[in-house]
Design an enzyme around this catalytic site. Structure first.
Site, mmCIF file in Angstrom:
data_model
loop_
_atom_site.group_PDB
_atom_site.id
_atom_site.type_symbol
_atom_site.label_atom_id
_atom_site.label_comp_id
_atom_site.label_asym_id
_atom_site.label_seq_id
_atom_site.Cartn_x
_atom_site.Cartn_y
_atom_site.Cartn_z
ATOM 1 N N ASP A 15 -26.808 20.962 5.786
ATOM 2 C CA ASP A 15 -27.175 19.572 5.495
ATOM 3 C C ASP A 15 -28.717 19.616 5.522
ATOM 4 O O ASP A 15 -29.295 20.706 5.344
ATOM 5 C CB ASP A 15 -26.578 18.609 6.546
ATOM 6 N N LYS A 53 -19.260 16.679 11.852
ATOM 7 C CA LYS A 53 -20.682 16.858 11.527
ATOM 8 C C LYS A 53 -21.395 17.337 12.772
ATOM 9 O O LYS A 53 -20.943 17.082 13.891
ATOM 10 C CB LYS A 53 -21.294 15.511 11.097
HETATM 11 N N1 GLU Z 1 -23.626 18.271 4.316
HETATM 12 C C1 GLU Z 1 -22.846 18.100 3.147
HETATM 13 C C2 GLU Z 1 -22.252 16.723 3.114
HETATM 14 O O1 GLU Z 1 -22.893 15.783 3.545
HETATM 15 C C3 GLU Z 1 -21.851 19.234 2.916
HETATM 16 C C4 GLU Z 1 -20.908 19.523 4.028
HETATM 17 C C5 GLU Z 1 -20.058 20.770 3.824
HETATM 18 O O2 GLU Z 1 -20.209 21.462 2.826
HETATM 19 O O3 GLU Z 1 -19.249 21.026 4.714
HETATM 20 O O4 GLU Z 1 -21.184 16.490 2.618
#
Ligand code: GLU
Length: 446
Positions: A166, A126
Site C-alpha cells: 500500500d 490491513k
Molecule cells: N493496498 C491495496 C488496496 O488498497 C492492495 C491490497 C492487496 O493487494 O492485498 O487494495
C-alpha cells in the site's frame, strides 16, 4: 441513516473513540444500508451488522530497529484481521507516519467490501506502521522490514492472512518482508505475500493493476454515456504506484493527462505528462514532483501547495490518499465541467464531496469498486502461486479487465435494483454487503 441503524453506529463510535477515518468509512456503508434494512429487515436480527464492524482480530506490536547512525528506533506495527468470511484476510501494509489504529481499521473495513466485489475468495484485512520510509537508506528499510516481519510472521499464512503493499510499501519492501518470512519459517510459501518480484513468484500486471483497473472502471462509466477516454482531459492526483499506472493506461486509451501531484504540490504539463520522465524521478531517483517540473522546462509548471482539483478536466482520478478531495474541490470540478470521478486511492473524497457529486451530473465511483484491480490481481497472484504456474501479461491483463467490468456492472445493476441508478456508492456497498452478510449468516454466530 435508517433509525434502526443509528444505535449500532453510535456503539461503533463509542467503542472506537477518536478513530475518525474508521467512523467515516462505517458511516458511508451504513448510509447505503438504509435501503437494505428497509427491504430486508432480517439483516438486523442476527447481529451481522454489529459483528461486521468489529474486527475478528487486531494485532499491535513494537518494531525496534537500528538506523544508519547506530541509534535504536521504535515504531508501532499493526495488522487488523477484519473479516475472513470469504477467504483469508487480504489487504496491504501501509508505511507512513500518519498510520495509527483508526487508519488501519478504516482501510481494513473498506477492504472487506472491496475484496467481495472482486468475486474472488479473499477476506479483508490491513496493516502497516507509522514508520516513514522517506529519506531512509535501503539498509534502514531492510532492517525495519525484518523487524516488522519477525513479529508479524506468526499471524500470517497463505490460508490465514496474506499482506501486500500500500502507500510506502512496494517491491523493495515486499522483497525484504518475504525474505524474512522465508528465513524464519523455513518455508518457501509464495502465497503468503503478494506484490512479489516477477522472478520469485510475483504476477504480471500486479504492479500496474490498481491504476490500470481504475482507468478501466472510468472507461466503463463513460461507456454508460456512450463515450470513452479517447481525447478526454484527465487529472490524476498523486505520483506513486497507483497514479503512475493510471496515467499510463489513460494515455494508452488516448486520454490527455495534464496534471499529477505529491504532498508538496502539483504539476500541470499541458503537453501531457511525460511518464518515462515521471517514473525516472519518482521510481528510480525516489525524488519529488518539483524535480519533474524543473527538468521539463517552461511548458510545465509546479504549484506549491494549492489544490490539483483547480485544474479543469473531464475525468478526475484521485490516486493519492484519504480525504484529499473536499467539498470545495468537488464544487470546483463540477463548475469546470468534470463528468467522471473514479477513486484510485482509498476514500480520497470526503463525505461532503461525494454528496456534492451526487447532486450534480458527475458520475462518481468509490475506491472500493474503482481501485479493486490491485487486490484482484493479488488474488490472481495467489491463484498462480497455488498452482505453481505463471501467466502471461496479456492473459493476466485480460482477467483484470474482465474483473473490473464485472465490478462495474455489479455495482450499476445493484444501484438500479435499489432505485438509485448511477449511484456507484450505493451499488458497491449494498452488493458487497449482501454477499458478506449472507456468508456470515450461513456460518452462524462466530
Ligand atoms: N493496498 C491495496 C488496496 O488498497 C492492495 C491490497 C492487496 O493487494 O492485498 O487494495
Amino acid at each position: 441513516m435508517d433509525p434502526r441503524l443509528e444505535p449500532i453506529f453510535d456503539k461503533v463510535l463509542e467503542r472506537n473513540a477518536g478513530e475518525a477515518e474508521f467512523h467515516q468509512a462505517v458511516r458511508e456503508v451504513f448510509d447505503s444500508l438504509s435501503v437494505v434494512v428497509g427491504k430486508r429487515p432480517e439483516y438486523l436480527d442476527n447481529g451481522v451488522i454489529e459483528r461486521l464492524c468489529e474486527p475478528e482480530r487486531q494485532i499491535i506490536f513494537r518494531v525496534p530497529w537500528v538506523d544508519d547512525q547506530g541509534e535504536v528506533q521504535v515504531n508501532r506495527g499493526f495488522r487488523v484481521e477484519f473479516s475472513s468470511v470469504l477467504g483469508p484476510y487480504k489487504g496491504g501494509l501501509r508505511f507512513h507516519p500518519s498510520v495509527y489504529l483508526g487508519i488501519v481499521k478504516f482501510l481494513g473495513f473498506e477492504q472487506i467490501f472491496k475484496n467481495a466485489l472482486t468475486g474472488l475468495p479473499i477476506g479483508g484485512g490491513k496493516g502497516g506502521s507509522d514508520f516513514d520510509p522517506k529519506g531512509r537508506s535501503d539498509g534502514e528499510v531492510m532492517r525495519f522490514c525484518q523487524s516488522f516481519m519477525s513479529e508479524l510472521h506468526r499471524h500470517l499464512g497463505e490460508y490465514t492472512d496474506v499482506p501486500a503493499g500500500d502507500i510506502g510499501v512496494g517491491g523493495r519492501e515486499i522483497g525484504y518482508l518475504f525474505g524474512q518470512y522465508k528465513r524464519i519459517t523455513n518455508r518457501y510459501e509464495s502465497g503468503v505475500l503478494t506484490g512479489k518480484g516477477l522472478g520469485w513468484g510475483g504476477s504480471q500486471v500486479r504492479t500496474e493493476a490498481t491504476g490500470y483497473g481504475t482507468v478501466h472502471f472510468a472507461n466503463e462509466m463513460l461507456s454508460t454515456r456512450g463515450e470513452d477516454l479517447e481525447g478526454k482531459r484527465v487529472v490524476v492526483s498523486g505520483s506513486g504506484n497507483v497514479a503512475i499506472y493510471a496515467i499510463q493506461k489513460a494515455q494508452q486509451l488516448g486520454a490527455h493527462v495534464v496534471a499529477c501531484s505529491d504532498s508538496s504540490g502539483y504539476v500541470v504539463d499541458e503537453h501531457g505528462i511525460d511518464l518515462a520522465h515521471l517514473q525516472d524521478v519518482k521510481e528510480v531517483r525516489r525524488g519529488r514532483i518539483g524535480d519533474y517540473a524543473s527538468e521539463r522546462g517552461s511548458d510545465c509548471h509546479h504549484v506549491t501547495g494549492g489544490s490539483i482539483w483547480d485544474v479543469p478536466c473531464d475525468v478526475a482520478l484521485p490516486c493519492a490518499t484519504q480525504n484529499e478531495l473536499d467539498e470545495k474541490a468537488a464544487l470546483t470540478l463540477i463548475n469546470n465541467g468534470c463528468r467522471i470521478v473514479a477513486e484510485g486511492a482509498n476514500m480520497p473524497a470526503t463525505p461532503e464531496a461525494i454528496k456534492a457529486f451526487g447532486t450534480s451530473a458527475v458520475l462518481f465511483a468509490p475506491g472500493k469498486a474503482a481501485n479493486a484491480g490491485g487486490v484482484a490481481t493479488s488474488a490472481l497472484e495467489m491463484q498462480q502461486n497455488a498452482s505453481r504456474d505463471s501467466w502471461s501479461f496479456e492473459h493476466t491483463e485480460e482477467r483484470l479487465a474482465a474483473i473490473m467490468t464485472g465490478i462495474h456492472d455489479r455495482c450499476a445493476e445493484t444501484a438500479e435494483e435499489y432505485g438509485a441508478p448511477g449511484d456507484y456508492v450505493l451499488g458497491a456497498n449494498v452488493s458487497s454487503f449482501l454477499q458478506v452478510a449472507d456468508a456470515m449468516t450461513a456460518f452462524g454466530v462466530i
